[in-house]
Design a protein around this motif. Structure first.
Motif, PDB file in Angstrom:
ATOM      1  N   ARG A 189     -16.399  41.274-108.614  1.00  0.00           N
ATOM      2  CA  ARG A 189     -15.829  39.929-108.443  1.00  0.00           C
ATOM      3  C   ARG A 189     -16.185  39.043-109.633  1.00  0.00           C
ATOM      4  NH1 ARG A 189     -13.517  36.148-108.752  1.00  0.00           N
ATOM      5  NH2 ARG A 189     -12.815  34.626-107.184  1.00  0.00           N
ATOM      6  N   VAL A 190     -17.391  39.205-110.167  1.00  0.00           N
ATOM      7  CA  VAL A 190     -17.788  38.436-111.350  1.00  0.00           C
ATOM      8  C   VAL A 190     -16.913  38.803-112.540  1.00  0.00           C
ATOM      9  CG1 VAL A 190     -19.641  38.020-113.016  1.00  0.00           C
ATOM     10  CG2 VAL A 190     -20.169  38.086-110.577  1.00  0.00           C
ATOM     11  N   MET A 191     -16.645  40.080-112.724  1.00  0.00           N
ATOM     12  CA  MET A 191     -15.787  40.499-113.836  1.00  0.00           C
ATOM     13  C   MET A 191     -14.367  39.965-113.659  1.00  0.00           C
ATOM     14  SD  MET A 191     -15.267  41.836-116.727  1.00  0.00           S
ATOM     15  CE  MET A 191     -16.739  42.790-117.129  1.00  0.00           C
ATOM     16  N   ALA A 192     -13.869  39.953-112.420  1.00  0.00           N
ATOM     17  CA  ALA A 192     -12.531  39.413-112.169  1.00  0.00           C
ATOM     18  C   ALA A 192     -12.493  37.923-112.491  1.00  0.00           C
ATOM     19  CB  ALA A 192     -12.140  39.651-110.705  1.00  0.00           C
ATOM     20  N   TRP A 193     -13.576  37.228-112.149  1.00  0.00           N
ATOM     21  CA  TRP A 193     -13.674  35.797-112.476  1.00  0.00           C
ATOM     22  C   TRP A 193     -13.604  35.583-113.980  1.00  0.00           C
ATOM     23  CZ3 TRP A 193     -18.009  34.282-115.344  1.00  0.00           C
ATOM     24  CH2 TRP A 193     -18.110  32.908-115.622  1.00  0.00           C
ATOM     25  N   SER A 194     -14.356  36.374-114.734  1.00  0.00           N
ATOM     26  CA  SER A 194     -14.379  36.211-116.189  1.00  0.00           C
ATOM     27  C   SER A 194     -13.018  36.515-116.793  1.00  0.00           C
ATOM     28  CB  SER A 194     -15.460  37.118-116.795  1.00  0.00           C
ATOM     29  OG  SER A 194     -15.636  36.825-118.166  1.00  0.00           O
ATOM     30  N   ASN A 195     -12.362  37.539-116.287  1.00  0.00           N
ATOM     31  CA  ASN A 195     -11.016  37.862-116.761  1.00  0.00           C
ATOM     32  C   ASN A 195     -10.052  36.708-116.506  1.00  0.00           C
ATOM     33  OD1 ASN A 195     -10.423  40.550-117.990  1.00  0.00           O
ATOM     34  ND2 ASN A 195     -11.564  41.293-116.234  1.00  0.00           N
ATOM     35  N   ALA A 196     -10.194  36.074-115.337  1.00  0.00           N
ATOM     36  CA  ALA A 196      -9.272  34.997-114.962  1.00  0.00           C
ATOM     37  C   ALA A 196      -9.401  33.791-115.889  1.00  0.00           C
ATOM     38  CB  ALA A 196      -9.525  34.576-113.513  1.00  0.00           C
ATOM     39  N   LEU A 197     -10.576  33.613-116.498  1.00  0.00           N
ATOM     40  CA  LEU A 197     -10.770  32.475-117.411  1.00  0.00           C
ATOM     41  C   LEU A 197     -10.154  32.721-118.780  1.00  0.00           C
ATOM     42  CD1 LEU A 197     -14.388  31.230-116.635  1.00  0.00           C
ATOM     43  CD2 LEU A 197     -12.209  30.391-115.771  1.00  0.00           C
TER      44      LEU A 197
END
Length: 289
Positions: A179-187
């Motif tokens: 979920r953290v990696m998905a968050w970073s990708n979304a930014l």
């Protein structure tokens, strides 16, 4: 950003980006820690200015400790209740974030007259040195956050967030890490907007200080220090709104996946912040009055 504001920020981050919160006592031993605009990082003051600045800061610290810290303890209570009930929701995080922003703005407003007085007393050499420091800051951040490829920026951002969350929750599960990696990708390329806006603010600050004897100077500095959001670039305003929303969504999801042990770790960290506050001599003295 000074250690103090990183500390208030966590806890903004259960709202925004979980920052390290273990130096409250240290912050109050360093007189510049209350400054939200970190002028000390960019300005070489002479002996007379330092003496004046330190005396004025002692007054601000006393005001802050006696009038503001009690409210922070109440804020921690509300945060603790959210965690104990396992009710970390987007609405609750928005409320806690707004409360924290208001607290920061109140302190910035309180110290702005001192900032104005100090800035009006600068000589041209000090202003030139400040501008050089701003330029150095921009180069340093571009090197660290923009020079790497976008893929590397996303990986590094994910690593930083995971480290912060580990500090507060303990080791993350594979699902939480994903979920953290998905968050970073979304930014995406948010680093670009952040650094561009920072440079934009510094340029406006420099331009204002160049006209530091003008009648409009006090109002201009108040806007720059207290209402800085009003000066954001349109691109950054949009990016920041997205960043806040993405951060809240991340925290809601990570906490939804949290274990009892992780929540207990978080409560322990919150209690540590509370103890740092309540152990401050100035707060103890205020409560005895």
């Amino acid at each position: 950003m000074s250690h103090w504001w990183k500390q208030i920020g966590v806890i903004i981050t259960l709202s925004l980006t979980v920052a390290a919160c273990s130096r409250v006592g240290l912050a109050y031993r360093n007189l510049d820690a209350i400054i939200p605009w970190t002028l000390n990082e960019y300005l070489e003051m002479n002996h007379e200015q330092k003496d004046w600045f330190n005396e004025r800061l002692k007054e601000h610290l006393s005001w802050h400790c006696t009038t503001q810290l009690p409210g922070y303890l109440d804020w921690l209570d509300r945060l603790q209740t959210m965690v104990e009930a396992n009710q970390i929701t987007d609405t609750a995080l928005q409320t806690r974030t707004q409360e924290a922003k208001q607290a920061i703005a109140e302190t910035a407003r309180e110290i702005t007259p001192s900032a104005i007085e100090l800035l009006q007393g600068l000589d041209d050499k000090q202003v030139a040195e400040m501008n050089d420091a701003f330029a150095k800051d921009q180069r340093k951040r571009q090197e660290a956050y923009l020079k790497p490829s976008l893929e590397q920026q996303i990986k590094e951002r994910s690593k930083r967030m995971e480290k912060r969350l580990n500090d507060w929750l303990g080791p993350l599960s594979p699902t939480q890490q994903q979920r953290v990696m998905a968050w970073s990708n979304a930014l995406g390329d948010q680093n670009k907007q952040w650094i561009a806006n920072r440079a934009h603010w510094q340029q406006q600050f420099s331009a204002a200080v160049t006209q530091r004897q003008s009648p409009e100077f006090p109002q201009r500095i108040e806007t720059l220090l207290v209402n800085r959001e009003s000066l954001w670039t349109p691109a950054y305003r949009e990016a920041y709104a997205n960043t806040e929303a993405q951060a809240r969504a991340l925290l809601v999801d990570v906490m939804a996946e949290s274990t009892p042990a992780q929540r207990q770790q978080l409560l322990k960290k919150i209690e540590g912040v509370r103890k740092d506050f309540t152990d401050l001599k100035c707060l103890k003295a205020a409560r005895q009055d």
